[in-house]
Structure formats: structure tokens, C-alpha cells
Design an enzyme around this catalytic site. Structure first.
Site, PDB file in Angstrom:
ATOM      1  N   ASN A 207       0.849  -1.202   0.000  1.00  0.00           N
ATOM      2  CA  ASN A 207       0.000   0.000   0.000  1.00  0.00           C
ATOM      3  C   ASN A 207       0.881   1.247   0.000  1.00  0.00           C
ATOM      4  OD1 ASN A 207       0.482   0.844   2.900  1.00  0.00           O
ATOM      5  ND2 ASN A 207      -0.221  -1.267   3.158  1.00  0.00           N
ATOM      6  N   ASP A 276      -4.513  -6.262   5.336  1.00  0.00           N
ATOM      7  CA  ASP A 276      -5.619  -6.983   5.974  1.00  0.00           C
ATOM      8  C   ASP A 276      -5.734  -8.406   5.430  1.00  0.00           C
ATOM      9  OD1 ASP A 276      -6.318  -4.852   7.555  1.00  0.00           O
ATOM     10  OD2 ASP A 276      -7.664  -3.983   6.044  1.00  0.00           O
ATOM     11  N   LYS A 286       8.471 -17.550  -9.978  1.00  0.00           N
ATOM     12  CA  LYS A 286       7.743 -16.450 -10.605  1.00  0.00           C
ATOM     13  C   LYS A 286       6.562 -17.012 -11.426  1.00  0.00           C
ATOM     14  CE  LYS A 286       8.544 -12.628 -13.649  1.00  0.00           C
ATOM     15  NZ  LYS A 286       9.223 -12.303 -14.875  1.00  0.00           N
ATOM     16  N   ASP A 303      -4.900  -9.262  13.454  1.00  0.00           N
ATOM     17  CA  ASP A 303      -4.875  -7.843  13.798  1.00  0.00           C
ATOM     18  C   ASP A 303      -3.910  -7.627  14.962  1.00  0.00           C
ATOM     19  OD1 ASP A 303      -5.522  -5.238  14.844  1.00  0.00           O
ATOM     20  OD2 ASP A 303      -7.267  -5.297  13.531  1.00  0.00           O
ATOM     21  N   ILE A 304      -2.768  -7.033  14.665  1.00  0.00           N
ATOM     22  CA  ILE A 304      -1.702  -6.870  15.673  1.00  0.00           C
ATOM     23  C   ILE A 304      -2.196  -6.014  16.838  1.00  0.00           C
ATOM     24  CG2 ILE A 304       0.662  -6.066  16.073  1.00  0.00           C
ATOM     25  CD1 ILE A 304       1.075  -6.336  12.976  1.00  0.00           C
ATOM     26  N   PHE A 320      -4.363   3.944  14.894  1.00  0.00           N
ATOM     27  CA  PHE A 320      -4.604   4.934  13.849  1.00  0.00           C
ATOM     28  C   PHE A 320      -5.765   4.436  13.008  1.00  0.00           C
ATOM     29  CE2 PHE A 320      -1.526   8.420  13.243  1.00  0.00           C
ATOM     30  CZ  PHE A 320      -0.800   8.240  14.404  1.00  0.00           C
ATOM     31  N   LYS A 334     -13.760   1.698  15.570  1.00  0.00           N
ATOM     32  CA  LYS A 334     -12.509   0.921  15.665  1.00  0.00           C
ATOM     33  C   LYS A 334     -11.945   0.991  17.073  1.00  0.00           C
ATOM     34  CE  LYS A 334     -10.755   0.995  11.030  1.00  0.00           C
ATOM     35  NZ  LYS A 334      -9.987   1.687  10.022  1.00  0.00           N
ATOM     36  N   LYS A 338     -11.478  -2.483  19.013  1.00  0.00           N
ATOM     37  CA  LYS A 338     -10.109  -2.959  19.298  1.00  0.00           C
ATOM     38  C   LYS A 338      -9.711  -2.692  20.748  1.00  0.00           C
ATOM     39  CE  LYS A 338      -8.618  -2.430  14.493  1.00  0.00           C
ATOM     40  NZ  LYS A 338      -7.514  -2.621  13.577  1.00  0.00           N
TER      41      LYS A 338
HETATM   42  N1  CTP Z   1      -3.742  -2.807  12.434  1.00  0.00           N
HETATM   43  C1  CTP Z   1      -2.951  -3.811  12.930  1.00  0.00           C
HETATM   44  N2  CTP Z   1      -2.936  -5.029  12.338  1.00  0.00           N
HETATM   45  C2  CTP Z   1      -3.703  -5.291  11.263  1.00  0.00           C
HETATM   46  C3  CTP Z   1      -4.526  -4.266  10.742  1.00  0.00           C
HETATM   47  C4  CTP Z   1      -4.514  -3.032  11.351  1.00  0.00           C
HETATM   48  O1  CTP Z   1      -2.221  -3.588  13.912  1.00  0.00           O
HETATM   49  N3  CTP Z   1      -3.667  -6.486  10.717  1.00  0.00           N
HETATM   50  C5  CTP Z   1      -3.759  -1.494  13.117  1.00  0.00           C
HETATM   51  C6  CTP Z   1      -3.189  -0.351  12.322  1.00  0.00           C
HETATM   52  O2  CTP Z   1      -1.811  -0.194  12.566  1.00  0.00           O
HETATM   53  C7  CTP Z   1      -3.991   0.828  12.845  1.00  0.00           C
HETATM   54  C8  CTP Z   1      -5.330   0.227  13.177  1.00  0.00           C
HETATM   55  O3  CTP Z   1      -5.102  -1.163  13.340  1.00  0.00           O
HETATM   56  O4  CTP Z   1      -3.460   1.355  14.028  1.00  0.00           O
HETATM   57  C9  CTP Z   1      -6.416   0.450  12.168  1.00  0.00           C
HETATM   58  O5  CTP Z   1      -5.978   0.073  10.906  1.00  0.00           O
HETATM   59  P1  CTP Z   1      -6.896   0.324   9.626  1.00  0.00           P
HETATM   60  O6  CTP Z   1      -6.211  -0.254   8.427  1.00  0.00           O
HETATM   61  O7  CTP Z   1      -7.355   1.739   9.599  1.00  0.00           O
HETATM   62  O8  CTP Z   1      -8.161  -0.520   9.996  1.00  0.00           O
HETATM   63  P2  CTP Z   1      -8.511  -2.002   9.878  1.00  0.00           P
HETATM   64  O9  CTP Z   1      -8.665  -2.552  11.266  1.00  0.00           O
HETATM   65  O10 CTP Z   1      -7.535  -2.718   9.007  1.00  0.00           O
HETATM   66  O11 CTP Z   1      -9.946  -1.949   9.212  1.00  0.00           O
HETATM   67  P3  CTP Z   1     -10.375  -1.410   7.734  1.00  0.00           P
HETATM   68  O12 CTP Z   1      -9.206  -1.713   6.813  1.00  0.00           O
HETATM   69  O13 CTP Z   1     -11.586  -2.244   7.427  1.00  0.00           O
HETATM   70  O14 CTP Z   1     -10.674   0.034   7.865  1.00  0.00           O
END
Ligand code: CTP
Length: 390
Positions: A207, A276, A286, A303-304, A320, A334, A338
Site C-alpha cells: 500500500n 488486511d 515467478k 490484527d496486531i 490509527f 474501531k 479494538k
Molecule cells: N492494524 C494492525 N494489524 C492489522 C490491521 C490493522 O495492527 N492487521 C492497526 C493499524 O496499525 C492501525 C489500526 O489497526 O493502528 C487500524 O488500521 P486500519 O487499516 O485503519 O483498519 P482495519 O482494522 O484494518 O480496518 P479497515 O481496513 O476495514 O478500515
């Protein structure tokens, strides 16, 4: 550095040309800078240049009648929050060690009651000379902060230690000096940057996260006295000094790195844009272009942040939320889902890659907008807010 009054002392050395950029950046960062030069410095850069950049008259001589009370050494150091000598020649350092006061700059250093910061700049033999080494040790023993020097190519053609630090590095160190140590001794872990989920040995899903916000937070936390671990995905940024950097490029390796080091952390800040979803199958070779369409099956990553916040004794967790719509609604959701005491909401499209940001802090007490500013300033504001909730 906003509102800080600095005396920038320039002594005779080729690195004096860097002081022009330094004064410009100090002023840009909000400091008020009074330049004082030695006679030797004027051989390398003109007072007119420094006057134009600092927007103030530059002082060189001891007997300048334009300083209001006729006691320039007292007057200039009395007004200062700090004196920075950059570049500091070997000769000027020797003068400081002996408390000599035979020109305006050395006199006001002797008459100071503020911090003195010194950025040495000299040829490598001069730096390595036992006299200089003794002098540097004495400066440190006298609580004078020695910034650098750096190693590299020198004006004389030699390579080694003795170059003045680059101005952006000096700026970071000066900023750290002025930052209140509100997180002294606290352990802070931060994830930053983008992850990349490999499809085959040469392709991956990633990303646009630049890592700038996470790195700014790591820098700010270290400046505030914290012991910082930065778990970093892909970025093009240099790791801040005094920060332990752990490389973790995929969602899975970032998860392991965080869980491995999370015990004893006081604060955890999830800034990384963690994928995600990741490909179920990572092809060893390849993938060749054969079919007219290609399907890649993805599976959800762990989700960490949510898992850290659900630990039995979790650190203070900050998340964030990068959203492209319904910013406050989605971010608040969120935060609750979380189990986070604090979430930082920002516009996904705007924040990614930019040097500045505009965020809304959301905690149990409500929403707190932080207006558009540099990510370094936003980072400080977020951490100041965290200190009010600890
Ligand atoms: N995060 C994380 N581990 C993941 C996904 C997200 O630790 N596998 C953390 C990000 O570092 C951030 C927060 O969760 O602090 C929210 O991340 P974001 O991408 O905005 O949200 P998601 O939980 O992934 O949900 P969505 O993509 O559906 O908005």
C-alpha cells in the site's frame, strides 16, 4: 523549537557554509536566532549572508556599541535559551576548555547561564589529536553537549571523523534537547510503514504508506526520553537515532516481532498500514503469464493492535484509523472494537506520503482535533495527549 531563543556561534572552518542553511532551518522551525561570529568565521562566510538569513544584525566584535547596555557578553547570553557553536573549530574548543574570553563569542560562552551545545568540525588528524580528545572529554565533564562530529569525506580530501554533522541531524538533536522529557524511562513500541505480502519471489501486495507518521512518533517519543522500539515495514526513511529498529516487512513477520517484544512495554502505537489480507499460496517461482485471467486467493491477517490490546496486561494502546469517509464514526467504532484508550483518525487519501497531516484524537472524553501541521509536530501533540491519559 517555537519561541526558543538561540545564539548561533560560528567559528572559523569550512563547515561555516552549512551554518547558512542551519540558521534558515532553525528559523523555519520557529526559533529566534542571534548570530555571533568570530573574526576567523568571517573568512569563510560573510556576516551579510548570516544577517539576511537570520533577519538580525550579526555581532562579531567585542566593542559593538549597538548592543543596548554596552555589555554584549552578558546581554546576548542572558537572552538565550541555548548557545550553539556550529561549526566549533579545534581552537575554539580549546578556548572553551580553558575559560578564555578574548573575543565576543568566547566571552559570552563564559558568561552564559544557559545550555551550551557544540558541533565540532575539523580535519581528522586534528580531531584524533590527544589534545582535542582531552578537550572534548573536558567539555562533556563540564556538561557541554557535544553534537557529532560525523565521519566522511573532508574538505582537505581525507576521509574520517571530524566533519560537522549535517544540518538536519543537528536540527533533530537541538529539538531533542528542548523537548520536555515527559516519557522518561517509558518503553514505547511503534509499528510503522507498509507491509508487503508476497505473491511470488518478485511480486507482492502493498500500500502507499510512507512510514513518515510512525517514524515521526518514534523520533518524538525518543526526544521525550522514552526507550523506543520501532517495528518497521517498508519505508524509504532513515531510522531515527536512539531508536531500536526491527525490520518486519510482512503482516505475519510484524505480528511475530511485536508479540516477541511486547512484554514490559508501557505504550504501544500501531501506525503501520498492515495488510488486511495475504495470499494463501506464496509461489516459490515467478508466476508465468499464461492464462487470460489470474485468481489469487487471500486470507485475513491477524490484527496486531487488537491482539496487543487484548493481552491480559496490555500496554497503553494507541491506534490509527485511516478512513476515506465517515472519519469520526468509523474511527470511534474501531477504538471500541479494538479496546483502545486512544485512536488517531485521519483522512487516508491526504495523510499517505505527505509531510504534514491533520488528525482527530478520539478517547473516552471526546474528540480533539489537531490542525494541519508537520508530522513531527503532530507526533509531539499525540504523545503529549497520551501523557495526560497514562
Ligand atoms: N492494524 C494492525 N494489524 C492489522 C490491521 C490493522 O495492527 N492487521 C492497526 C493499524 O496499525 C492501525 C489500526 O489497526 O493502528 C487500524 O488500521 P486500519 O487499516 O485503519 O483498519 P482495519 O482494522 O484494518 O480496518 P479497515 O481496513 O476495514 O478500515
Amino acid at each position: 523549537m517555537t519561541g526558543k531563543k538561540l545564539v548561533l556561534g560560528i567559528t572559523g572552518g569550512i563547515a561555516a557554509y552549512k551554518s547558512a542553511e542551519l540558521v534558515r532551518l532553525l528559523i523555519k522551525a520557529g526559533a529566534e536566532v542571534q548570530v555571533v561570529m568570530t573574526e576567523a568565521a568571517c573568512q569563510f562566510i560573510t556576516p551579510a549572508t548570516m544577517q539576511t538569513l537570520s533577519g538580525k544584525p550579526v555581532f562579531v566584535g567585542m566593542w559593538d556599541a549597538s548592543i543596548p547596555n554596552g555589555m554584549p557578553h552578558i546581554e546576548l547570553s542572558r537572552q538565550a535559551d541555548a548557545i550553539l557553536i556550529a561549526p566549533a573549530s579545534a581552537d575554539f574548543i580549546a578556548k572553551l576548555v580553558h575559560g578564555r574570553a578574548d573575543d565576543l563569542l568566547s566571552t559570552l560562552c563564559l558568561a552564559r547561564d544557559c545550555t551550551l551545545l557544540v558541533a565540532p568540525a575539523m580535519n581528522k588528524q586534528m580531531w584524533e589529536n590527544p589534545s582535542t580528545q582531552r578537550n572534548i572529554a573536558q567539555l562533556q565533564a563540564d556538561n557541554i553537549l557535544v553534537l557529532g562530529p560525523d565521519s566522511g569525506e573532508q574538505a582537505c580530501g581525507e576521509v574520517g571523523l571530524g566533519r560537522m554533522l549535517e544540518v538536519d541531524e543537528l536540527l533533530l538533536l537541538i529539538n531533542a534537547h528542548f523537548t520536555p522529557k515527559l516519557l522518561a524511562g517509558k518503553r514505547v513500541m511503534i509499528t510503522a510503514g507498509a507491509t508487503v505480502e508476497m505473491i511470488d519471489p518478485v511480486r507482492g501486495i502493498t500500500n502507499l504508506s510512507s512510514g513518515k507518521m510512525g517514524y515521526a512518533l518514534a523520533q518524538a517519543a525518543a526526544d521525550m526520553g522514552a526507550i523506543v522500539t520501532l517495528v518497521s515495514g517498508i519505508t524509504a526513511i532513515k531510522s531515527p537515532a536512539n531508536v531500536r529498529n526491527v525490520e518486519a516487512n510482512s503482516a505475519d513477520s510484524m505480528y511475530s516481532a511485536v508479540m516477541h517484544g511486547i512484554t514490559n512495554q508501557d505504550i504501544f502505537i500501531g501506525v503501520a498500514a498492515v495488510a488486511d489480507y495475504t495470499p494463501i499460496e506464496k509461489h516459490a517461482q515467478k508466476i508465468k503469464k499464461c492464462e487470460s485471467s489470474l485468481k489469487i486467493n487471500l486470507i485475513k491477517t491477524k490484527d496486531i493492535l487488537a491482539d496487543v490490546a487484548s493481552l491480559p496486561n496490555p500496554p497503553f494502546c494507541v491506534g490509527f484509523a485511516a478512513e476515506s469517509e465517515k472519519l469520526i464514526e468509523y474511527a470511534s467504532q474501531k477504538r471500541i472494537e479494538k479496546k483502545l484508550p486512544l485512536i488517531v483518525a485521519n483522512d487516508a487519501a491526504y495523510a499517505m506520503g505527505a509531510d504534514d497531516n491533520q488528525v482527530i484524537l478520539i478517547d473516552k472524553n471526546g474528540t480533539f482535533p489537531i490542525t494541519r501541521s508537520r508530522k513531527s509536530d503532530i507526533a509531539q501533540s499525540i504523545l503529549m495527549h497520551v501523557t495526560t491519559l497514562l
